[in-house]
Write a protein that holds these residues in place. Structure first.
Motif, PDB file in Angstrom:
ATOM      1  N   GLU A   1       0.865  -1.182   0.000  1.00  0.00           N
ATOM      2  CA  GLU A   1       0.000   0.000   0.000  1.00  0.00           C
ATOM      3  C   GLU A   1       0.904   1.235   0.000  1.00  0.00           C
ATOM      4  O   GLU A   1       2.126   1.112   0.149  1.00  0.00           O
TER       5      GLU A   1
ATOM      6  N   TYR B   1      -2.935   1.243  11.459  1.00  0.00           N
ATOM      7  CA  TYR B   1      -2.562   2.612  11.834  1.00  0.00           C
ATOM      8  C   TYR B   1      -3.740   3.561  12.046  1.00  0.00           C
ATOM      9  O   TYR B   1      -3.557   4.696  12.469  1.00  0.00           O
ATOM     10  N   TYR B   2      -4.957   3.108  11.743  1.00  0.00           N
ATOM     11  CA  TYR B   2      -6.074   4.057  11.781  1.00  0.00           C
ATOM     12  C   TYR B   2      -6.477   4.500  13.181  1.00  0.00           C
ATOM     13  O   TYR B   2      -6.370   3.745  14.151  1.00  0.00           O
TER      14      TYR B   2
ATOM     15  N   GLU C   1      -2.539  11.680   0.853  1.00  0.00           N
ATOM     16  CA  GLU C   1      -2.224  11.722   2.284  1.00  0.00           C
ATOM     17  C   GLU C   1      -2.097  13.193   2.659  1.00  0.00           C
ATOM     18  O   GLU C   1      -1.576  14.001   1.876  1.00  0.00           O
TER      19      GLU C   1
ATOM     20  N   LEU D   1      -6.304  -8.535  -7.109  1.00  0.00           N
ATOM     21  CA  LEU D   1      -5.112  -8.929  -7.850  1.00  0.00           C
ATOM     22  C   LEU D   1      -3.927  -9.005  -6.902  1.00  0.00           C
ATOM     23  O   LEU D   1      -4.011  -8.529  -5.761  1.00  0.00           O
TER      24      LEU D   1
ATOM     25  N   GLU E   1      -2.726 -12.193  -2.352  1.00  0.00           N
ATOM     26  CA  GLU E   1      -4.096 -12.554  -1.991  1.00  0.00           C
ATOM     27  C   GLU E   1      -4.609 -13.554  -3.016  1.00  0.00           C
ATOM     28  O   GLU E   1      -4.014 -13.742  -4.076  1.00  0.00           O
TER      29      GLU E   1
ATOM     30  N   THR F   1     -15.381  -2.692  -2.412  1.00  0.00           N
ATOM     31  CA  THR F   1     -14.801  -1.480  -1.823  1.00  0.00           C
ATOM     32  C   THR F   1     -13.820  -0.869  -2.816  1.00  0.00           C
ATOM     33  O   THR F   1     -12.745  -1.411  -3.062  1.00  0.00           O
ATOM     34  N   VAL F   2     -14.213   0.256  -3.385  1.00  0.00           N
ATOM     35  CA  VAL F   2     -13.383   0.868  -4.423  1.00  0.00           C
ATOM     36  C   VAL F   2     -12.385   1.839  -3.801  1.00  0.00           C
ATOM     37  O   VAL F   2     -11.299   2.062  -4.318  1.00  0.00           O
TER      38      VAL F   2
ATOM     39  N   GLN G   1      -3.062   1.740  -7.021  1.00  0.00           N
ATOM     40  CA  GLN G   1      -3.848   2.634  -6.167  1.00  0.00           C
ATOM     41  C   GLN G   1      -3.590   4.074  -6.552  1.00  0.00           C
ATOM     42  O   GLN G   1      -2.455   4.453  -6.832  1.00  0.00           O
TER      43      GLN G   1
ATOM     44  N   ARG H   1     -11.491  -1.260   8.996  1.00  0.00           N
ATOM     45  CA  ARG H   1     -10.349  -1.247   8.075  1.00  0.00           C
ATOM     46  C   ARG H   1      -9.336  -2.330   8.470  1.00  0.00           C
ATOM     47  O   ARG H   1      -9.243  -2.708   9.622  1.00  0.00           O
TER      48      ARG H   1
ATOM     49  N   THR I   1       0.588   4.295   1.922  1.00  0.00           N
ATOM     50  CA  THR I   1       0.658   5.215   3.064  1.00  0.00           C
ATOM     51  C   THR I   1       2.004   5.154   3.786  1.00  0.00           C
ATOM     52  O   THR I   1       2.574   6.194   4.150  1.00  0.00           O
TER      53      THR I   1
ATOM     54  N   GLY J   1      -8.678   1.778  -5.424  1.00  0.00           N
ATOM     55  CA  GLY J   1      -8.132   0.718  -6.270  1.00  0.00           C
ATOM     56  C   GLY J   1      -8.483   1.023  -7.717  1.00  0.00           C
ATOM     57  O   GLY J   1      -9.658   1.087  -8.079  1.00  0.00           O
TER      58      GLY J   1
ATOM     59  N   ARG K   1       0.128  -7.581  -3.119  1.00  0.00           N
ATOM     60  CA  ARG K   1      -0.367  -8.367  -1.987  1.00  0.00           C
ATOM     61  C   ARG K   1      -0.621  -9.781  -2.472  1.00  0.00           C
ATOM     62  O   ARG K   1      -1.276  -9.977  -3.504  1.00  0.00           O
TER      63      ARG K   1
HETATM   64  P1  HAM Z   1      -6.866  -0.575   1.561  1.00  0.00           P
HETATM   65  O1  HAM Z   1      -8.317  -0.579   1.942  1.00  0.00           O
HETATM   66  O2  HAM Z   1      -6.062  -1.725   1.978  1.00  0.00           O
HETATM   67  O3  HAM Z   1      -6.265   0.772   2.118  1.00  0.00           O
HETATM   68  O4  HAM Z   1      -6.750  -0.431   0.003  1.00  0.00           O
HETATM   69  C1  HAM Z   1      -7.348   0.668  -0.679  1.00  0.00           C
HETATM   70  C2  HAM Z   1      -8.032   0.194  -1.935  1.00  0.00           C
HETATM   71  O5  HAM Z   1      -7.111  -0.536  -2.749  1.00  0.00           O
HETATM   72  C3  HAM Z   1      -9.167  -0.799  -1.710  1.00  0.00           C
HETATM   73  O6  HAM Z   1     -10.356  -0.142  -1.373  1.00  0.00           O
HETATM   74  C4  HAM Z   1      -9.249  -1.471  -3.048  1.00  0.00           C
HETATM   75  O7  HAM Z   1      -9.990  -0.680  -3.954  1.00  0.00           O
HETATM   76  C5  HAM Z   1      -7.801  -1.506  -3.492  1.00  0.00           C
HETATM   77  N1  HAM Z   1      -7.222  -2.845  -3.252  1.00  0.00           N
HETATM   78  C6  HAM Z   1      -6.745  -3.340  -2.092  1.00  0.00           C
HETATM   79  N2  HAM Z   1      -6.293  -4.598  -2.258  1.00  0.00           N
HETATM   80  C7  HAM Z   1      -6.488  -4.900  -3.555  1.00  0.00           C
HETATM   81  C8  HAM Z   1      -6.209  -6.054  -4.373  1.00  0.00           C
HETATM   82  N3  HAM Z   1      -5.625  -7.136  -3.874  1.00  0.00           N
HETATM   83  N4  HAM Z   1      -6.556  -6.011  -5.676  1.00  0.00           N
HETATM   84  C9  HAM Z   1      -7.124  -4.906  -6.211  1.00  0.00           C
HETATM   85  N5  HAM Z   1      -7.393  -3.786  -5.502  1.00  0.00           N
HETATM   86  C10 HAM Z   1      -7.083  -3.785  -4.189  1.00  0.00           C
HETATM   87  C11 HAM Z   1      -4.971   1.153   1.953  1.00  0.00           C
HETATM   88  O8  HAM Z   1      -4.206   0.607   1.203  1.00  0.00           O
HETATM   89  C12 HAM Z   1      -4.617   2.403   2.690  1.00  0.00           C
HETATM   90  N6  HAM Z   1      -3.189   2.671   2.454  1.00  0.00           N
HETATM   91  C13 HAM Z   1      -5.489   3.555   2.254  1.00  0.00           C
HETATM   92  C14 HAM Z   1      -5.133   4.825   2.976  1.00  0.00           C
HETATM   93  C15 HAM Z   1      -4.381   5.833   2.501  1.00  0.00           C
HETATM   94  N7  HAM Z   1      -5.488   5.121   4.205  1.00  0.00           N
HETATM   95  C16 HAM Z   1      -4.976   6.282   4.537  1.00  0.00           C
HETATM   96  N8  HAM Z   1      -4.281   6.722   3.498  1.00  0.00           N
END
Ligand code: HAM
Length: 449
Positions: free
Chosen positions: A83, A263-264, A132, A123, A116, A281-282, A128, A259, A85, A308, A114
């Protein structure tokens, strides 16, 4: 199929026929973020592993199961960013951005990794768009970043999406909440999966986002954080809602959103759509007031979100949102014979230097095959140069849409063609508007610019 001609599971290519869509989305989101005062930051694709274990949290699924971690040849443990952040926070600290005027507002479009289980919208390499914002505790900032995400969805014509918000409080309210969760989950401990039994002591909130079906059932009756918020956190959350109301942003309060990252603090939110299946969750984000301090900086409240981009594209597709078409070739210059080919090369370069898209035959095809290729390219204009044209010092240019033919002198060809094509574009735009498509002018222009 042989392994070397197959992409790694959970990764995908963007082909030339589609890449204009990605380019449009990426430039749009960064531009809208720019209107809100966010400037782009670029950080490395890999970081020291410890950065993620410390920030994302070592009891999260991301850290425990999903990171691409390896030792480099110097024996350092590094991890492909799961990610954006953590890397942005590291850069904020490393470059002393906290000494610059606050709030510091950064945006990014990055690949993330990731491990997953791949499925539609999930994916192993994904992208992303994120923002911030560092150095503000005010609920106005929470509402501002939510409104930024909302603007992006609005601009792109996404309507089947809704916003859910929650507050997960500060470490003080969290303590009481952890106790309540621990009490509840201890009463059903035998039914929890092995991971969750481990989480019970270390971080009971992580049980709330366990993906095991029976744990999810048990979570339904668990206490909710909103009942444990302290006065300050409650007031902060109420103020965020007032700002959202003032901006006419619709939302639901969902006390179950916690979430999946550690860190939240306080506000958390997600934009969710029911149009793209299970991975709906977009966009997700929230406040992380303790992270900068956790990484060794001074207390700096912060917040952000990430969208995403693959999920966003899936959503646009499923809603039938039309994106601007790819820019077409303005001019294809066909030629007969070697001398004419030299001239075609020279003219194509002149056109390109004027900012137009031009191609000429670089294969050595027959005239018929050249014209067929020009047609496939969707060239707006074509010219055919032969020995006669070279002698006459002029060439016939055909508007492929209207069939109109205009003779242009070879001297000043690029300037004259530019004028002519602008006139044709203006006429096309007029027709487009008269067809009652005025609302879609940006799409028409997208194909031209
Ligand atoms: P997150 O919810 O883990 O948050 O990911 C944010 C978005 O990334 C998700 O809502 C989704 O749209 C997309 N996403 C996550 N994993 C996948 C995946 N495996 N494949 C496709 N899309 C994915 C964060 O990453 C935090 N860093 C967000 C944040 C920024 N919070 C504060 N600042």
């Amino acid at each position: 199929m042989a392994l070397i001609t197959k992409a790694v599971k959970g990764t995908q290519d963007v082909l030339p026929r589609d890449s204009h869509k990605n380019q449009f989305i990426e430039s749009t989101v960064l531009e809208i973020a720019g209107e809100f005062g966010f400037k782009e930051i670029r950080t490395p694709v890999f970081e020291h592993t410890e950065l993620f274990t410390r920030s994302v949290g070592d009891t999260t699924d991301v850290v425990q199961k999903e990171m691409y971690t390896f030792n480099d040849k110097g024996g350092r443990s590094v991890t492909l960013r799961p990610e954006g952040t953590a890397g942005a926070a590291r850069a904020f600290l490393e470059h002393g951005l906290g000494n610059e005027p606050l709030p510091q507002k950064v945006s990014y479009v990055t690949s993330c990794y990731r491990y997953e289980k791949p499925q539609a919208g999930r994916l192993r390499e994904f992208h992303q768009f994120g923002v911030e914002c560092y150095g503000t505790e005010s609920p106005a900032a929470d509402a501002e970043i939510i409104s930024l995400a909302n603007e992006i969805f609005g601009f792109l014509g996404v309507d089947r999406i809704h916003l859910e918000i929650n507050s997960i409080g500060c470490p003080e309210c969290r303590k009481k909440y952890h106790d309540a969760l621990r009490d509840y989950f201890t009463s059903v401990k035998d039914e929890l999966c092995e991971d969750c039994r481990g989480r019970l002591d270390r971080n009971p909130m992580r049980i709330l986002d366990c993906k095991v079906p029976h744990c999810r059932e048990l979570v339904k009756d668990a206490p909710v954080i909103l009942d444990y918020l302290c006065g300050d956190c409650r007031a902060h959350f109420e103020s965020v809602q007032k700002y959202l109301d003032a901006m006419n942003i619709m939302y639901d309060i969902n006390p179950k959103i916690v979430r999946g990252l550690d860190y939240y603090t306080r506000t958390v939110f997600e934009f969710v759509s029911d149009a793209i299946g299970a991975q709906g969750t977009v966009c997700g984000g929230g406040r992380y007031d303790g992270l900068i301090e956790e990484l060794g900086g001074k207390h700096t409240p912060a917040l952000g979100f990430a969208m995403g981009l693959e999920r966003l594209m899936l959503l646009l597709d499923s809603l039938g949102v039309e994106l601007p078409e790819a820019k077409k070739c303005d001019m294809f210059i066909a030629s007969i014979g070697e001398k004419a080919s030299f001239k075609a090369a020279e003219l194509a370069l002149e056109l390109r230097q004027s900012g137009l898209t031009a191609e000429f035959d670089v294969v050595g095809r027959s005239l018929k095959a050249q014209m067929k290729y020009a047609d496939k390219l969707g060239a707006q204009f074509t010219a055919v140069i032969g020995d006669d044209d070279l002698e006459a010092g002029s060439v016939k240019v055909k508007n492929m849409k209207t069939g109109e033919v205009t003779e242009l002198p070879l001297k000043d060809f690029a300037d004259l063609f530019m004028e002519m094509s602008l006139r044709a574009a203006a006429a096309g735009l007029q027709d487009y508007i008269e067809d009652g498509k005025a609302v879609d002018v940006s799409k028409f222009l997208g194909g031209l610019i």
